[in-house]
Design a protein around this motif. Structure first.
Motif, PDB file in Angstrom:
ATOM      1  N   ALA A 234       0.826  -1.204   0.000  1.00 47.20           N
ATOM      2  CA  ALA A 234       0.000   0.000   0.000  1.00 47.20           C
ATOM      3  C   ALA A 234       0.861   1.254   0.000  1.00 47.20           C
ATOM      4  O   ALA A 234       0.567   2.239  -0.697  1.00 47.20           O
ATOM      5  CB  ALA A 234      -0.924  -0.014   1.213  1.00 47.20           C
ATOM      6  N   PHE A 235       1.947   1.220   0.784  1.00 48.08           N
ATOM      7  CA  PHE A 235       2.839   2.376   0.823  1.00 48.08           C
ATOM      8  C   PHE A 235       3.479   2.614  -0.540  1.00 48.08           C
ATOM      9  O   PHE A 235       3.556   3.750  -1.031  1.00 48.08           O
ATOM     10  CB  PHE A 235       3.908   2.163   1.891  1.00 48.08           C
ATOM     11  N   MET A 236       3.953   1.525  -1.175  1.00 46.17           N
ATOM     12  CA  MET A 236       4.583   1.667  -2.481  1.00 46.17           C
ATOM     13  C   MET A 236       3.591   2.223  -3.510  1.00 46.17           C
ATOM     14  O   MET A 236       3.936   3.071  -4.335  1.00 46.17           O
ATOM     15  CB  MET A 236       5.117   0.306  -2.947  1.00 46.17           C
ATOM     16  N   HIS A 237       2.374   1.755  -3.446  1.00 53.45           N
ATOM     17  CA  HIS A 237       1.373   2.219  -4.422  1.00 53.45           C
ATOM     18  C   HIS A 237       0.960   3.656  -4.149  1.00 53.45           C
ATOM     19  O   HIS A 237       0.907   4.488  -5.051  1.00 53.45           O
ATOM     20  CB  HIS A 237       0.154   1.292  -4.382  1.00 53.45           C
ATOM     21  N   ASP A 238       0.663   3.932  -2.855  1.00 60.81           N
ATOM     22  CA  ASP A 238       0.109   5.245  -2.523  1.00 60.81           C
ATOM     23  C   ASP A 238       1.142   6.355  -2.561  1.00 60.81           C
ATOM     24  O   ASP A 238       0.818   7.493  -2.900  1.00 60.81           O
ATOM     25  CB  ASP A 238      -0.528   5.207  -1.127  1.00 60.81           C
ATOM     26  N   SER A 239       2.371   6.066  -2.202  1.00 62.07           N
ATOM     27  CA  SER A 239       3.373   7.130  -2.067  1.00 62.07           C
ATOM     28  C   SER A 239       4.409   7.102  -3.187  1.00 62.07           C
ATOM     29  O   SER A 239       4.525   8.040  -3.977  1.00 62.07           O
ATOM     30  CB  SER A 239       4.070   7.023  -0.696  1.00 62.07           C
ATOM     31  N   VAL A 240       5.157   5.981  -3.264  1.00 63.45           N
ATOM     32  CA  VAL A 240       6.273   5.943  -4.202  1.00 63.45           C
ATOM     33  C   VAL A 240       5.789   5.963  -5.650  1.00 63.45           C
ATOM     34  O   VAL A 240       6.218   6.801  -6.458  1.00 63.45           O
ATOM     35  CB  VAL A 240       7.148   4.710  -3.935  1.00 63.45           C
ATOM     36  N   LEU A 241       4.874   5.050  -6.009  1.00 64.70           N
ATOM     37  CA  LEU A 241       4.405   4.997  -7.384  1.00 64.70           C
ATOM     38  C   LEU A 241       3.645   6.262  -7.758  1.00 64.70           C
ATOM     39  O   LEU A 241       3.759   6.758  -8.890  1.00 64.70           O
ATOM     40  CB  LEU A 241       3.523   3.762  -7.586  1.00 64.70           C
ATOM     41  N   ALA A 242       2.869   6.768  -6.807  1.00 65.57           N
ATOM     42  CA  ALA A 242       2.141   8.002  -7.090  1.00 65.57           C
ATOM     43  C   ALA A 242       3.097   9.151  -7.381  1.00 65.57           C
ATOM     44  O   ALA A 242       2.873   9.961  -8.298  1.00 65.57           O
ATOM     45  CB  ALA A 242       1.232   8.349  -5.915  1.00 65.57           C
ATOM     46  N   ALA A 243       4.200   9.221  -6.615  1.00 63.03           N
ATOM     47  CA  ALA A 243       5.188  10.278  -6.858  1.00 63.03           C
ATOM     48  C   ALA A 243       5.865  10.084  -8.211  1.00 63.03           C
ATOM     49  O   ALA A 243       6.088  11.058  -8.955  1.00 63.03           O
ATOM     50  CB  ALA A 243       6.225  10.289  -5.734  1.00 63.03           C
ATOM     51  N   LEU A 244       6.187   8.836  -8.557  1.00 60.39           N
ATOM     52  CA  LEU A 244       6.828   8.576  -9.843  1.00 60.39           C
ATOM     53  C   LEU A 244       5.894   8.896 -11.019  1.00 60.39           C
ATOM     54  O   LEU A 244       6.313   9.489 -12.022  1.00 60.39           O
ATOM     55  CB  LEU A 244       7.277   7.118  -9.916  1.00 60.39           C
ATOM     56  N   ILE A 245       4.640   8.498 -10.878  1.00 62.26           N
ATOM     57  CA  ILE A 245       3.682   8.785 -11.943  1.00 62.26           C
ATOM     58  C   ILE A 245       3.485  10.284 -12.099  1.00 62.26           C
ATOM     59  O   ILE A 245       3.437  10.827 -13.216  1.00 62.26           O
ATOM     60  CB  ILE A 245       2.344   8.082 -11.652  1.00 62.26           C
ATOM     61  N   SER A 246       3.400  10.984 -10.952  1.00 60.95           N
ATOM     62  CA  SER A 246       3.222  12.434 -11.000  1.00 60.95           C
ATOM     63  C   SER A 246       4.423  13.107 -11.654  1.00 60.95           C
ATOM     64  O   SER A 246       4.272  14.054 -12.443  1.00 60.95           O
ATOM     65  CB  SER A 246       3.012  12.972  -9.586  1.00 60.95           C
ATOM     66  N   ALA A 247       5.625  12.624 -11.347  1.00 60.11           N
ATOM     67  CA  ALA A 247       6.824  13.207 -11.954  1.00 60.11           C
ATOM     68  C   ALA A 247       6.864  12.940 -13.459  1.00 60.11           C
ATOM     69  O   ALA A 247       7.276  13.804 -14.254  1.00 60.11           O
ATOM     70  CB  ALA A 247       8.069  12.640 -11.271  1.00 60.11           C
ATOM     71  N   GLU A 248       6.450  11.730 -13.843  1.00 61.32           N
ATOM     72  CA  GLU A 248       6.490  11.391 -15.267  1.00 61.32           C
ATOM     73  C   GLU A 248       5.490  12.207 -16.072  1.00 61.32           C
ATOM     74  O   GLU A 248       5.735  12.547 -17.234  1.00 61.32           O
ATOM     75  CB  GLU A 248       6.210   9.886 -15.407  1.00 61.32           C
ATOM     76  N   ARG A 249       4.367  12.562 -15.449  1.00 58.03           N
ATOM     77  CA  ARG A 249       3.327  13.279 -16.156  1.00 58.03           C
ATOM     78  C   ARG A 249       3.422  14.803 -15.997  1.00 58.03           C
ATOM     79  O   ARG A 249       2.617  15.531 -16.572  1.00 58.03           O
ATOM     80  CB  ARG A 249       1.954  12.817 -15.672  1.00 58.03           C
ATOM     81  N   ALA A 250       4.386  15.269 -15.187  1.00 60.18           N
ATOM     82  CA  ALA A 250       4.474  16.708 -14.933  1.00 60.18           C
ATOM     83  C   ALA A 250       4.908  17.446 -16.197  1.00 60.18           C
ATOM     84  O   ALA A 250       5.891  17.065 -16.850  1.00 60.18           O
ATOM     85  CB  ALA A 250       5.456  16.973 -13.792  1.00 60.18           C
ATOM     86  N   THR A 251       4.177  18.483 -16.524  1.00 61.78           N
ATOM     87  CA  THR A 251       4.505  19.290 -17.704  1.00 61.78           C
ATOM     88  C   THR A 251       4.734  20.748 -17.370  1.00 61.78           C
ATOM     89  O   THR A 251       5.351  21.464 -18.146  1.00 61.78           O
ATOM     90  CB  THR A 251       3.367  19.192 -18.736  1.00 61.78           C
ATOM     91  N   SER A 252       4.244  21.169 -16.214  1.00 56.25           N
ATOM     92  CA  SER A 252       4.406  22.572 -15.818  1.00 56.25           C
ATOM     93  C   SER A 252       5.268  22.652 -14.567  1.00 56.25           C
ATOM     94  O   SER A 252       5.536  21.659 -13.899  1.00 56.25           O
ATOM     95  CB  SER A 252       3.038  23.199 -15.548  1.00 56.25           C
ATOM     96  N   SER A 253       5.689  23.869 -14.258  1.00 55.25           N
ATOM     97  CA  SER A 253       6.512  24.091 -13.068  1.00 55.25           C
ATOM     98  C   SER A 253       5.761  23.717 -11.804  1.00 55.25           C
ATOM     99  O   SER A 253       6.315  23.113 -10.883  1.00 55.25           O
ATOM    100  CB  SER A 253       6.949  25.553 -13.005  1.00 55.25           C
ATOM    101  N   ARG A 254       4.481  24.030 -11.736  1.00 60.69           N
ATOM    102  CA  ARG A 254       3.676  23.706 -10.565  1.00 60.69           C
ATOM    103  C   ARG A 254       3.559  22.190 -10.383  1.00 60.69           C
ATOM    104  O   ARG A 254       3.668  21.676  -9.270  1.00 60.69           O
ATOM    105  CB  ARG A 254       2.286  24.335 -10.682  1.00 60.69           C
ATOM    106  N   GLU A 255       3.337  21.487 -11.499  1.00 57.69           N
ATOM    107  CA  GLU A 255       3.217  20.037 -11.412  1.00 57.69           C
ATOM    108  C   GLU A 255       4.529  19.393 -10.994  1.00 57.69           C
ATOM    109  O   GLU A 255       4.555  18.410 -10.243  1.00 57.69           O
ATOM    110  CB  GLU A 255       2.741  19.480 -12.753  1.00 57.69           C
ATOM    111  N   ARG A 256       5.632  19.944 -11.481  1.00 57.56           N
ATOM    112  CA  ARG A 256       6.934  19.403 -11.083  1.00 57.56           C
ATOM    113  C   ARG A 256       7.190  19.651  -9.590  1.00 57.56           C
ATOM    114  O   ARG A 256       7.734  18.785  -8.902  1.00 57.56           O
ATOM    115  CB  ARG A 256       8.041  20.015 -11.938  1.00 57.56           C
ATOM    116  N   MET A 257       6.796  20.832  -9.083  1.00 55.41           N
ATOM    117  CA  MET A 257       6.956  21.119  -7.653  1.00 55.41           C
ATOM    118  C   MET A 257       6.102  20.166  -6.820  1.00 55.41           C
ATOM    119  O   MET A 257       6.525  19.691  -5.754  1.00 55.41           O
ATOM    120  CB  MET A 257       6.579  22.567  -7.349  1.00 55.41           C
TER     121      MET A 257
END
Length: 430
Positions: A234-257
């Motif tokens: 659950a931790f890997m899915h909720d935190s680590v994978l979510a952070a990785l997915i968010s980083a991969e999909r970030a296109t703006s400065s706000r999303e990257r932050m």
């Protein structure tokens, strides 16, 4: 599963068993101890009754030669009294019973000598006959099964032999004596069988109980491991994978932050997993609170240290999560020094500085920068950082990852002269 979690599972298993003084004698002797205590108590009461009968019978005995009666009764009833007392109080039962069993055999061996010249009456029993089965009971209490068999069979037969010697092997004495010996053999066999049955049942109960506790511990350990697996997943899915997915999909400065913030939160939770500590409140904390926390945690580790403080009283406060991360990482460095260097020359310093803050001109982008630096050093033999196993997270997880989670840095300088761990966190003053 760690050693601590395995120990917790076993403690939980034993927690379902009575924890009285008698219940915690030793593993595998829960029921056996109680059976032994019961046998000793019953033997003490029974021996007291039969012994009293034999003692009163000895008072009117005239078969012994003058001068032998007192010595023989003392040799027989002295150890018997000690065995009765030991059985009633439950202390020294085996020793007292063993002494009586041997002393009774000595009395039987002396009987033809101390009764020389007397003629026994057919069908009568001397006082020593009432002690034959008490000696069998004493053997059950004191000896192993082979010697128990020897006493159960040998004591009655020896009694019959000495009586025949005393009576000159007359025919009129033989038939009643055979009946007496047969009765003693039967009663002794019953006592031996009861002791063996009760002890065997107790041993089987203890073995079954130990197997049940082992099975419960194994099931509880499996359940705990499964829960831990689910928690990590659950931790890997909720935190680590979510952070990785968010980083991969970030296109703006706000999303990257936002992705960086999520990654820091995941690292913080991973670093704090061992202490089971969350981020908690992020209310600003003074730099001095970090030094206080380090001193307190060091005392809990058994070392009294005074943190050297080099910062002004008006040093800028730092966020609560940063203060906790710095204190925890410093505590881990102190623990490492105590464990691996024996705390030789252990010293901790906390410094804080501000650059450009006082000279910054509002509205002109001249924001200053504040930093907090903590140094934990010792004079131990040092170590080779490259040889630290990958699964040892004291440095990688509790220090380096923890500082990375808050945007700080951790530098480890180690050598033959000692080790210095430098933790630094900087932030802008706006």
């Amino acid at each position: 599963m760690t050693a601590d979690s395995d120990r917790a599972v076993l403690d939980a298993a034993w927690g379902h068993i009575s924890q009285t003084r008698d219940a915690t004698v030793s593993l595998g002797s829960f029921t056996r101890q109680r059976i032994e205590r019961t046998i000793a108590l019953v033997a003490g009461i029974g021996s007291a009754a039969l012994g009293a009968q034999a003692f009163f019978a000895s008072l009117g005995s005239s078969e012994e030669l003058p001068g032998w009666h007192f010595s023989l009764t003392l040799l027989a009833f002295g150890p018997l009294a000690a065995m009765v007392l030991a059985g009633l109080i439950g202390r020294g039962v085996r020793v007292a019973a063993g002494i009586f069993a041997v002393s009774f055999v000595v009395c039987l061996a002396l009987w033809p000598v101390v009764t020389a010249g007397s003629v026994p009456e057919p069908g009568s029993q001397p006082w020593i006959y009432f002690l034959v089965n008490i000696s069998t009971l004493a053997a059950v209490l004191a000896f192993g099964l082979p010697l128990q068999l020897v006493w159960t069979i040998g004591a009655p037969l020896l009694y019959g032999l000495v009586r025949l010697i005393q009576g000159g092997f007359v025919v009129d004495l033989q038939v009643p004596l055979i009946l007496d010996v047969s009765f003693a053999l039967l009663l002794g066999g019953v006592l031996l069988a009861l002791g063996w049955v009760f002890r065997s049942v107790a041993a089987n109960v203890d073995a079954t109980r130990a197997q049940a506790v082992d099975s419960y511990a194994a099931a509880a350990a499996a359940a705990a491991a499964e829960q831990e697996r689910f928690a990590v997943a659950a931790f890997m899915h909720d935190s680590v994978l979510a952070a990785l997915i968010s980083a991969e999909r970030a296109t703006s400065s706000r999303e990257r932050m936002l992705a960086v913030a999520m990654a820091r939160e995941a690292l913080t939770r991973l670093a704090n997993a061992e202490q089971d500590a969350g981020e908690g409140s992020d209310a600003p904390q003074p730099v001095g609170a970090v030094a206080d926390d380090i001193e307190r945690e060091a005392r809990e580790l058994g070392v009294a240290i005074t943190v050297r403080r080099a910062f002004p009283d008006d040093a800028p406060a730092i966020p609560g999560r940063v203060a906790r991360a710095l204190a925890l990482a410093s505590t881990q460095a102190v623990a490492n020094s105590i464990q691996h260097a024996g705390g030789m020359g252990l010293a901790v310093s906390v410094t804080a500085s501000t650059v450009g803050g006082a000279d910054a001109v509002p509205g002109e982008g001249g924001a200053g920068e504040a930093s907090v630096r903590i140094t934990v050093s010792d004079t131990g033999p040092g170590f080779d950082l490259q040889t630290v196993p990958e699964d040892r997270l004291g440095i990688r997880g509790s220090i380096v990852a923890r500082l990375a989670a808050i945007g700080g840095t951790a530098v480890i300088d180690t050598g033959a002269r000692g080790t210095a761990v430098t933790l630094e966190w900087k932030h802008s003053l706006r």
